[in-house]
Design a protein around this motif. Structure first.
Motif, PDB file in Angstrom:
ATOM      1  N   ILE A   1      -4.193  -2.932  -5.966  1.00 33.76           N
ATOM      2  CA  ILE A   1      -2.845  -3.245  -5.458  1.00 33.76           C
ATOM      3  C   ILE A   1      -2.489  -4.708  -5.713  1.00 33.76           C
ATOM      4  N   GLU A   2      -3.456  -5.602  -5.484  1.00 32.24           N
ATOM      5  CA  GLU A   2      -3.187  -7.039  -5.505  1.00 32.24           C
ATOM      6  C   GLU A   2      -3.390  -7.691  -6.871  1.00 32.24           C
ATOM      7  N   THR A   3      -4.378  -7.225  -7.634  1.00 30.28           N
ATOM      8  CA  THR A   3      -4.760  -7.979  -8.835  1.00 30.28           C
ATOM      9  C   THR A   3      -4.770  -7.151 -10.113  1.00 30.28           C
ATOM     10  N   GLN A   4      -4.757  -5.850 -10.009  1.00 32.92           N
ATOM     11  CA  GLN A   4      -4.821  -4.897 -11.128  1.00 32.92           C
ATOM     12  C   GLN A   4      -6.224  -4.762 -11.696  1.00 32.92           C
ATOM     13  N   ASN A   5      -6.875  -5.888 -12.051  1.00 32.91           N
ATOM     14  CA  ASN A   5      -8.179  -5.821 -12.706  1.00 32.91           C
ATOM     15  C   ASN A   5      -9.363  -6.056 -11.772  1.00 32.91           C
ATOM     16  N   GLY A   6      -9.108  -6.615 -10.586  1.00 33.65           N
ATOM     17  CA  GLY A   6     -10.199  -6.901  -9.664  1.00 33.65           C
ATOM     18  C   GLY A   6     -10.769  -5.633  -9.046  1.00 33.65           C
ATOM     19  N   PHE A   7     -12.041  -5.692  -8.620  1.00 32.33           N
ATOM     20  CA  PHE A   7     -12.672  -4.542  -7.978  1.00 32.33           C
ATOM     21  C   PHE A   7     -13.920  -4.979  -7.230  1.00 32.33           C
ATOM     22  N   ASP A   8     -14.258  -4.227  -6.184  1.00 30.39           N
ATOM     23  CA  ASP A   8     -15.491  -4.458  -5.445  1.00 30.39           C
ATOM     24  C   ASP A   8     -16.627  -3.664  -6.095  1.00 30.39           C
ATOM     25  N   TYR A   9     -17.848  -3.866  -5.642  1.00 33.22           N
ATOM     26  CA  TYR A   9     -19.006  -3.435  -6.431  1.00 33.22           C
ATOM     27  C   TYR A   9     -20.224  -3.232  -5.543  1.00 33.22           C
ATOM     28  N   THR A  10     -21.248  -2.653  -6.127  1.00 30.32           N
ATOM     29  CA  THR A  10     -22.508  -2.393  -5.427  1.00 30.32           C
ATOM     30  C   THR A  10     -23.508  -3.518  -5.695  1.00 30.32           C
ATOM     31  N   LEU A  11     -24.593  -3.516  -4.926  1.00 34.39           N
ATOM     32  CA  LEU A  11     -25.667  -4.481  -5.177  1.00 34.39           C
ATOM     33  C   LEU A  11     -26.280  -4.229  -6.545  1.00 34.39           C
TER      34      LEU A  11
ATOM     35  N   TRP B   1       0.820  -1.213   0.000  1.00 34.45           N
ATOM     36  CA  TRP B   1       0.000   0.000   0.000  1.00 34.45           C
ATOM     37  C   TRP B   1       0.856   1.267   0.000  1.00 34.45           C
ATOM     38  N   ALA B   2       2.128   1.150   0.347  1.00 35.61           N
ATOM     39  CA  ALA B   2       3.018   2.306   0.252  1.00 35.61           C
ATOM     40  C   ALA B   2       3.128   2.797  -1.186  1.00 35.61           C
ATOM     41  N   ASP B   3       2.792   1.922  -2.144  1.00 40.41           N
ATOM     42  CA  ASP B   3       2.876   2.273  -3.561  1.00 40.41           C
ATOM     43  C   ASP B   3       1.509   2.493  -4.192  1.00 40.41           C
ATOM     44  N   LEU B   4       0.514   2.869  -3.382  1.00 43.13           N
ATOM     45  CA  LEU B   4      -0.813   3.143  -3.934  1.00 43.13           C
ATOM     46  C   LEU B   4      -0.748   4.251  -4.983  1.00 43.13           C
TER      47      LEU B   4
ATOM     48  N   ILE C   1      -2.356   3.982  -8.740  1.00 46.74           N
ATOM     49  CA  ILE C   1      -3.313   4.915  -9.320  1.00 46.74           C
ATOM     50  C   ILE C   1      -2.764   5.511 -10.618  1.00 46.74           C
ATOM     51  N   LYS C   2      -1.486   5.847 -10.628  1.00 44.87           N
ATOM     52  CA  LYS C   2      -0.892   6.467 -11.812  1.00 44.87           C
ATOM     53  C   LYS C   2      -0.760   5.486 -12.972  1.00 44.87           C
ATOM     54  N   THR C   3      -0.356   4.249 -12.671  1.00 47.87           N
ATOM     55  CA  THR C   3      -0.041   3.292 -13.737  1.00 47.87           C
ATOM     56  C   THR C   3      -1.161   2.305 -14.011  1.00 47.87           C
ATOM     57  N   GLY C   4      -2.078   2.116 -13.037  1.00 46.30           N
ATOM     58  CA  GLY C   4      -3.113   1.105 -13.191  1.00 46.30           C
ATOM     59  C   GLY C   4      -2.582  -0.302 -13.028  1.00 46.30           C
TER      60      GLY C   4
END
Length: 345
Positions: A304-314, A118-121, A125-128
């Motif tokens: 940070i962990e997967t590049q393409n993964g993301f959380d979402y809404t109902l 997370w030190a490299d968040l 954000i800059k590189t995706g």
């Protein structure tokens, strides 16, 4: 003239901006096993230093322990270098490694892996691009699953972060019309075990990659549910899902990008009978995206962990499951910021 206008206060900015100070104090205490040690009896600063093999000064040890006291993780008798420390109730229940209620696995992984990534968040954000082991050319899951020690830490982390959710789901979901459950990416079989313990009529299967099966079987035997819980090996992208009345994924769907999310949802649909239920247990973000901060930061953790993964809404989940053929969805709140998003076939 009286001033009634709200005066700006920087305290919230500083509290959040420097929040890693207190976070790292807790993570270090968990990683050191301090709370497990203090279960046995209250200890002085000198006793703790000797037992934990700390070589800092007494004053710095006192600073560390008093910070934990001020945050509510330790009780303290006295003030100063003669103080005596013991666990708070919550620390005794949830941070003692010898108890089944232990949730420190996730905190250990946060200390040993995530804190540094997370030190490299800003770079993420800059590189995706992901900022974990993959920066050195390693696939995150291959890196974890190929090392037994790291795999066990990862499984303990997932168990710790989800235990309250799994117990809540096992107690609050209506299993009346169902007899079988399959947990896809079931890790240490914790969800299946909890459902079996709380729902005696249910038979459960936990599916994960081959290196996980021995760890899952060890847990199944520990809880004496071998008659109704089994662990099997498989790759959920390669193999068909086992048929079951309820298909569950705990912290799985958010690991992947949109295309793979849709693949997993369709495979769940195909494995379910009519009226079957597909359940994802994650930190479902509120539809207004302004209150479940943990859900949104967990989504950043997926970057940070997967590049393409993301959380979402109902609302997102409803759209994706409708596309796969599911007829309706509902949300079942669980522990803290987590929920079960449920789609019915």
């Amino acid at each position: 003239m009286e001033i009634t206008e709200h005066q700006p206060d920087p305290s919230h900015i500083m509290k959040i901006g420097m929040g890693f100070f207190t976070s790292k104090v807790l993570l270090t205490a968990v990683n050191e096993g301090l709370f497990t040690h203090l279960v046995h009896k209250p200890q002085s600063i000198n006793d703790i230093k000797k037992r934990m093999n700390w070589n800092c000064t007494d004053r710095h040890a006192m600073d560390f322990l008093d910070t934990l006291h001020s945050l509510g993780f330790l009780n303290r008798e006295g003030v100063g270098l003669d103080s005596i420390y013991s666990n708070s109730l919550e620390s005794n229940v949830f941070l003692d490694e010898d108890k089944n209620s232990y949730i420190g696995g996730m905190l250990k992984m946060a200390n040993n892996r995530l804190f540094r990534f997370w030190a490299d968040l800003d770079l993420a954000i800059k590189t995706g691009e992901a900022q974990n082991e993959s920066k050195h050319g390693d696939d995150i899951f291959e890196a974890i699953y190929s090392d037994h020690g790291r795999l066990k830490e990862f499984i303990n982390a997932m168990t710790g972060v989800q235990m309250g959710n799994f117990v809540g789901f096992a107690n609050s979901f209506d299993f009346t019309e169902y007899k079988t459950l399959c947990d896809i990416g079931g890790s240490g079989a914790t969800l299946s075990i909890q459902v079996a313990l709380h729902q005696p009529h249910m038979s459960c299967t936990s599916l994960d990659l081959p290196p996980v099966e021995p760890i899952a079987n060890e847990n199944i035997q520990k809880f004496k549910v071998t008659d109704r819980v089994k662990a099997i090996s498989g790759d959920f992208f390669v193999d068909d899902f086992p048929k079951a009345d309820v298909i569950v994924m705990g912290n799985i769907l958010h690991d992947w990008g949109m295309d793979k999310k849709q693949v997993l949802i369709k495979k769940a649909y195909d494995a379910l009978p009519e009226n079957g239920a597909f359940v994802v247990i994650e930190n479902i973000i509120d539809n207004e995206r302004n209150s479940n901060i943990f859900g949104m930061t967990m989504s950043l953790n997926m970057l940070i962990e997967t590049q393409n993964g993301f959380d979402y809404t109902l609302s997102d989940f409803d759209h994706w499951t409708s596309k796969a053929g599911f007829s309706s969805v509902e949300l079942l709140p669980l522990a803290g910021p987590s929920s079960a998003a449920i789609a019915y076939k």
